[in-house]
Write a protein that holds these residues in place. Structure first.
Motif, PDB file in Angstrom:
ATOM      1  N   PHE A 288      39.714  51.683 -41.689  1.00  0.00           N
ATOM      2  CA  PHE A 288      40.008  50.366 -41.116  1.00  0.00           C
ATOM      3  C   PHE A 288      41.071  50.534 -40.040  1.00  0.00           C
ATOM      4  N   PHE A 289      40.871  49.849 -38.907  1.00  0.00           N
ATOM      5  CA  PHE A 289      41.885  49.846 -37.866  1.00  0.00           C
ATOM      6  C   PHE A 289      41.762  48.555 -37.075  1.00  0.00           C
ATOM      7  N   GLN A 290      42.746  48.313 -36.229  1.00  0.00           N
ATOM      8  CA  GLN A 290      42.778  47.087 -35.436  1.00  0.00           C
ATOM      9  C   GLN A 290      42.797  47.451 -33.956  1.00  0.00           C
ATOM     10  N   MET A 291      41.955  46.780 -33.183  1.00  0.00           N
ATOM     11  CA  MET A 291      41.826  47.085 -31.770  1.00  0.00           C
ATOM     12  C   MET A 291      42.270  45.893 -30.935  1.00  0.00           C
ATOM     13  N   ASN A 292      43.342  46.104 -30.186  1.00  0.00           N
ATOM     14  CA  ASN A 292      43.793  45.085 -29.234  1.00  0.00           C
ATOM     15  C   ASN A 292      42.893  45.146 -28.004  1.00  0.00           C
ATOM     16  N   GLY A 293      42.445  44.003 -27.530  1.00  0.00           N
ATOM     17  CA  GLY A 293      41.580  43.998 -26.356  1.00  0.00           C
ATOM     18  C   GLY A 293      41.888  42.842 -25.425  1.00  0.00           C
ATOM     19  N   ASN A 294      41.757  43.085 -24.134  1.00  0.00           N
ATOM     20  CA  ASN A 294      41.759  41.984 -23.162  1.00  0.00           C
ATOM     21  C   ASN A 294      40.520  42.119 -22.284  1.00  0.00           C
ATOM     22  N   PHE A 295      39.927  40.981 -21.942  1.00  0.00           N
ATOM     23  CA  PHE A 295      38.604  40.958 -21.318  1.00  0.00           C
ATOM     24  C   PHE A 295      38.604  40.002 -20.130  1.00  0.00           C
ATOM     25  N   SER A 296      37.912  40.437 -19.103  1.00  0.00           N
ATOM     26  CA  SER A 296      37.725  39.591 -17.927  1.00  0.00           C
ATOM     27  C   SER A 296      36.236  39.530 -17.614  1.00  0.00           C
ATOM     28  N   PHE A 297      35.711  38.319 -17.463  1.00  0.00           N
ATOM     29  CA  PHE A 297      34.290  38.112 -17.183  1.00  0.00           C
ATOM     30  C   PHE A 297      34.158  37.562 -15.763  1.00  0.00           C
ATOM     31  N   GLY A 298      34.041  38.481 -14.815  1.00  0.00           N
ATOM     32  CA  GLY A 298      33.910  38.082 -13.426  1.00  0.00           C
ATOM     33  C   GLY A 298      35.194  37.535 -12.824  1.00  0.00           C
ATOM     34  N   ASP A 299      36.320  37.753 -13.471  1.00  0.00           N
ATOM     35  CA  ASP A 299      37.609  37.253 -12.969  1.00  0.00           C
ATOM     36  C   ASP A 299      38.373  38.424 -12.343  1.00  0.00           C
ATOM     37  N   TYR A 300      39.509  38.824 -12.893  1.00  0.00           N
ATOM     38  CA  TYR A 300      40.239  39.954 -12.319  1.00  0.00           C
ATOM     39  C   TYR A 300      39.497  41.252 -12.587  1.00  0.00           C
ATOM     40  N   PHE A 301      39.818  42.277 -11.800  1.00  0.00           N
ATOM     41  CA  PHE A 301      39.153  43.562 -11.998  1.00  0.00           C
ATOM     42  C   PHE A 301      40.211  44.662 -12.112  1.00  0.00           C
ATOM     43  N   LYS A 302      40.041  45.775 -11.454  1.00  0.00           N
ATOM     44  CA  LYS A 302      40.890  46.944 -11.685  1.00  0.00           C
ATOM     45  C   LYS A 302      42.372  46.653 -11.442  1.00  0.00           C
ATOM     46  N   GLU A 303      42.658  46.000 -10.357  1.00  0.00           N
ATOM     47  CA  GLU A 303      44.070  45.753 -10.044  1.00  0.00           C
ATOM     48  C   GLU A 303      44.725  44.902 -11.123  1.00  0.00           C
ATOM     49  N   GLY A 304      44.032  43.853 -11.565  1.00  0.00           N
ATOM     50  CA  GLY A 304      44.593  42.990 -12.607  1.00  0.00           C
ATOM     51  C   GLY A 304      44.734  43.720 -13.929  1.00  0.00           C
ATOM     52  N   ALA A 305      43.735  44.527 -14.293  1.00  0.00           N
ATOM     53  CA  ALA A 305      43.793  45.245 -15.568  1.00  0.00           C
ATOM     54  C   ALA A 305      44.952  46.237 -15.578  1.00  0.00           C
ATOM     55  N   ILE A 306      45.120  46.978 -14.493  1.00  0.00           N
ATOM     56  CA  ILE A 306      46.205  47.971 -14.428  1.00  0.00           C
ATOM     57  C   ILE A 306      47.557  47.288 -14.383  1.00  0.00           C
ATOM     58  N   THR A 307      47.658  46.200 -13.642  1.00  0.00           N
ATOM     59  CA  THR A 307      48.929  45.467 -13.580  1.00  0.00           C
ATOM     60  C   THR A 307      49.321  44.951 -14.957  1.00  0.00           C
TER      61      THR A 307
END
Length: 897
Positions: A83-102
């Motif tokens: 068992f483990f827990q996975m933190n995730g953030n998701f963008s659907f057609g919104d921000y892309f690489k720059e937003g994810a890295i920032t």
């Protein structure tokens, strides 16, 4: 920083940057390809695949996950957890690489005082896709590398280029894909050589993977072999951060087993076993298995999984039994889950408060499973000992694979326990033979499952029959119909005829039989010819759209393709099935009336006389609430509400307020069933009564959890409900007679009896302990000198528990004092299995005499193992008749010390 706090900071950070916080989906998820949710993005797959439109452009979650491929590796490495827990953030057609890295850089390097995680920026390394790997990206993902330099100021030597295996992501099937960028933390020189993750992934530990979905894959042959069709019209972000990994880095421990949500279980296991974690790699593995499996089992049971012999239930059973077995290998013979499971619950409830409310159900399941396994171990050990003896008598050095398989398959005896116990007696096990038999069994099980739906037939066989025209479905209109045999299928192939005694599948040009769907099981009945040949219908399925296949047994005569037949549904079966299905709609409407509109059905199953319904709800229903739901449902039956069905377009149905249930797929033209007009209005393809009063009676029989945020309610209808109430009344009458109280006074009377029983059990425990300790004074007088050490060995007789033995030896050690080196040992047979406990004082330990070493001497004689600390240790074995010899062995060991 506590794990729950890391979780809170994650969600708070992304909520503050415009992300919708999406609760974790249950571990048991509506995906036919998965036993459990195994990655944070699983609940979002329909959005990434374009199957559904996401209700948000940005989302974040902390998803519960279970991976079962790593079970055998748990404890052997510091990375594998079930068992483990996975933190995730998701963008659907919104921000892309720059937003994810920032976002990533701000969170991981932001100061802890301001809500960040506080990692040292100089310790961060990243990887990106390297050049020359994909024709359309000849330079690799230099865009991501440039953004890391620009946003984070990372020097190029800490931005490493890696291959497709590490830095390209896809789902393994045609669909979205794209390069990814992994974030690593340098743990320091003590963990390995310098040079970044390319050189050493123990020192440089990955904590976060940013996936840039930017392409459409047309063909996927392997992880590194695929075809890119073009760019995604809408680019997406999918990231995953391992919560446990971040926790052990921020908590300054070496691995996930030592974080605040796991290590307390190890500490409790240390107390129970008398052993110390960190002293011996063999026992450390067992400690880690216990901690991981207890937590994993807890979370699976919280989401509605119960132990069983297949699928999800088998995984849970295996986890719980491996935990119990590992505690036995640590020398603990008494039940262990009652001591360990509450510890895990207490450390996990900060993140999952529902564990506290549901712990009564969870613990009942777990403790019953341990007790069943203890019985299995007792019987299996005897059979294994006999098999080993036969093998030795025959001069063989191996235990046959079929014997190991019989132990596993018939008695539930784990193969790894067979391997260990056989090795202790000097035998190997034919593991290849065992594996071959297990593989054959799995293949048979898979074939049986396929046969349930398709009679072993390939899709091509069914499509050929479908090409002759769809089956005319008459189940809503009639219980009998004249028809013609269009096709016969046996063992996956079409045949010209079926004869008496054969089993196969029949396709008719028209049928009144209801095919299993929408939670309602198939009709039963007969198919007859004018000459008197009879087919008994056992199941009805839709192997391909538009075609209905009947699983049949030929009771008499012969059936050939083209034969004219009369198909007749069992009318009593159909009546009861209609009662159950209409009852499901009534219960659903009653739930929503009592609990509110959020209590939405998420699944159902109904058969004649019985129904169950899963619905969205976060807590158990009180007895008062259950009674109210039952009252509302029966009031609807008494009001004789009309039941009607109508066809309309899907938009029209939604406009009318019809409920479309989660997980179901619908055509544009749908069937809407309503009971009492708007009171119950649902999309449904099942069969129903014409008025609610025809359901007869409805009684709720159970309510339980089937996952986080999901409950299950069960009920009986019609005659089954009346028979159930009759049995309940008879039972109450019988109990009233037994306890001498009227039915209305039963609760008080039984409460009084239970209180008296509990008090009596306390008195028995006190008396048993007193009896064990009563001879302490006289035992002290029997102590003698052995090689300058005061030695006292005592056979306490049968039935004295390990806990009582520990109390006895520590009391005797104290009575003998500290003037001389002292060793005390006591042993007993508990359910025919020997237990021995050894205690030493400081004087003995100064002479190098250690309890853990002495108990191993005794355990070897007893045919088992043991260990513990230098001052107190416990062991066990298999042969209680050698307790006296084992104590003598300890004395002789002292004589040569």
């Amino acid at each position: 920083m506590e794990t729950a706090e890391i979780r809170r900071r994650w969600l708070s950070f992304f909520e503050g940057s415009g992300h919708t916080v999406v609760p974790s989906a249950p571990l048991v998820y509506d995906d036919p390809n998965l036993l459990f949710v195994n990655a944070g993005m699983v609940p979002f797959k329909p959005y990434f695949l374009g199957q559904q439109t996401p209700p948000w452009t940005r989302a974040t979650s902390v998803q519960k996950c279970v991976r079962t491929l790593d079970i055998e590796e748990v404890g052997k490495t510091t990375r594998h957890g079930t068992f483990f827990q996975m933190n995730g953030n998701f963008s659907f057609g919104d921000y892309f690489k720059e937003g994810a890295i920032t976002n990533a850089w701000k969170l991981i390097t932001g100061s802890q005082q301001e809500g960040g995680l506080g990692f040292d920026p100089d310790k961060i390394w990243v990887t990106v896709l390297g050049p020359g790997l994909l024709p359309h990206l000849p330079d690799g993902d230099e865009e991501a590398a440039s953004l890391w330099r620009e946003i984070a100021g990372l020097p190029d030597e800490r931005i490493q280029r890696r291959g497709l295996e590490d830095n390209y992501w896809h789902m393994g099937v045609p669909g979205p894909g794209g390069p990814c960028s992994e974030i690593y933390v340098d743990r320091g020189a003590e963990f390995g050589p310098d040079g970044g993750p390319e050189v050493d992934e123990e020192r440089f530990l990955e904590i976060w993977n940013l996936v840039f979905m930017q392409e459409v894959l047309s063909e996927v042959r392997s992880k590194v072999d695929f075809d890119v069709a073009g760019e995604l019209p809408s680019k997406n972000i999918d990231t995953g951060m391992g919560l446990e990994r971040v926790a052990y880095l921020l908590q300054g421990v070496d691995n996930l087993y030592e974080i605040d949500e796991v290590y307390p279980v190890i500490e409790r296991a240390e107390e129970m076993s008398g052993l110390t974690y960190g002293n011996d790699e063999r026992t450390d593995v067992q400690f880690r298995v216990v901690a991981d499996h207890v937590r994993s089992g807890l979370m699976l049971m919280s989401d509605g999984v119960t132990p069983g012999n297949e699928g999800r239930g088998y995984v849970l059973r295996r986890l719980l039994r491996r935990a119990v077995r590992s505690m036995r290998l640590l020398g603990v013979q008494d039940p262990t889950l009652p001591a360990l499971l509450p510890v895990s619950k207490d450390v996990m409830k900060a993140s999952y408060p529902e564990l506290e409310a549901d712990f009564g159900r969870i613990s009942q399941i777990a403790y019953a499973e341990e007790e069943a396994f203890r019985r299995t171990l007792a019987s299996g050990t005897t059979i294994l000992d006999q098999a080993v003896k036969r093998a030795k008598d025959n001069g063989e050095s191996k235990l046959a694979g079929d014997q190991a398989f019989a132990l596993h398959d018939t008695y539930g005896f784990p193969i790894d326990l067979t391997l260990e116990m056989a090795a202790e007696q000097g035998l190997e096990v034919d593991r290849d033979g065992f594996t071959r038999l297990m593989t054959e069994q799995r293949e048979r099980a898979k074939a049986d499952a396929r046969a349930k739906k398709s009679g072993h037939a390939s899709t091509e066989v069914w499509r050929e029959l479908r090409d002759q025209g769809p089956t005319d479905f008459l189940a809503y209109e009639t219980l009998s119909a004249e028809a013609s045999v269009r096709g016969l299928v046996v063992d996956g192939a079409t045949v010209p005829a079926l004869s008496q005694g054969q089993r196969g599948m029949v396709v008719l040009d028209r049928t009144p039989f209801y095919a299993e769907s929408g939670g309602q099981i198939a009709d039963e009945g007969v198919i007859e010819t004018a000459s008197g040949a009879i087919l008994r219908v056992r199941d009805v399925q839709r192997p391909v759209k538009g075609l209905i296949a009947h699983t049949v047994e030929v009771e008499s005569g012969e059936f050939t393709v083209g034969t004219a037949v009369n198909a007749q549904v069992d009318p009593e079966w159909r009546v009861q099935a209609c009662q159950a299905h209409s009852g499901t709609h009534v219960v659903h409407a009653a739930l929503r009336q009592v609990l509110g509109p959020t209590a939405l059905q998420s699944g159902s199953y109904n058969k004649p006389g019985y129904l169950r319904l899963d619905f969205a709800w976060n807590s158990a229903l009180s007895p008062e609430t259950r009674s109210e739901i039952e009252e509302v449902a029966n009031l609807a039956l008494r009001q004789d509400l009309p039941v009607a069905a109508a066809y309309m377009t899907l938009p029209e149905a939604r406009e009318a307020g019809a409920l479309a249930l989660f997980g179901e797929t619908y055509d544009e033209q749908v069937r809407v069933v309503e009971i009492g007009g708007p009171w119950s209005r649902e999309l449904c393809g099942g069969t129903h009564v014409r008025h609610s009063s025809q359901i007869g009676a409805l009684t709720l029989t159970g309510e339980s959890s089937v996952g986080s945020g999901s409950r299950r309610i069960e009920a009986l209808v019609g005659l089954d409900a009346l028979q159930f109430l009759g049995r309940e009344r008879a039972l109450v009458s019988e109990i009233s007679g037994l306890v001498g109280a009227r039915p209305e006074h039963l609760t008080d009377r039984i409460g009084q009896l239970l209180a008296r029983l509990k008090e009596a059990e306390k008195e028995i425990t006190t008396m048993r302990q007193a009896a064990v300790m009563s001879d302490a004074a006289s035992l002290v007088a029997s102590a003698k000198d052995v090689n300058g050490v005061t030695w006292l060995g005592h056979d306490a007789g049968a039935g004295v528990s390990g806990d009582d033995l520990r109390r006895l030896v520590t009391d005797l050690r104290a009575r003998l004092g500290d003037e001389r080196a002292t060793v005390v040992a006591a042993a007993s047979a508990v359910k025919d299995r020997p237990v021995v406990v050894v205690a030493t004082n400081q004087g003995a330990r100064d002479r190098g005499v250690k309890a853990g070493q002495l108990v191993k001497v005794a355990a070897q004689t007893l045919g088992g193992g043991g260990g513990g600390k230098d001052d107190l240790a416990q062991g066990g074995g298999q042969d209680a008749s050698k307790i006296g010899e084992a104590l003598t062995q300890i004395e002789q060991a002292l004589g040569s010390a």
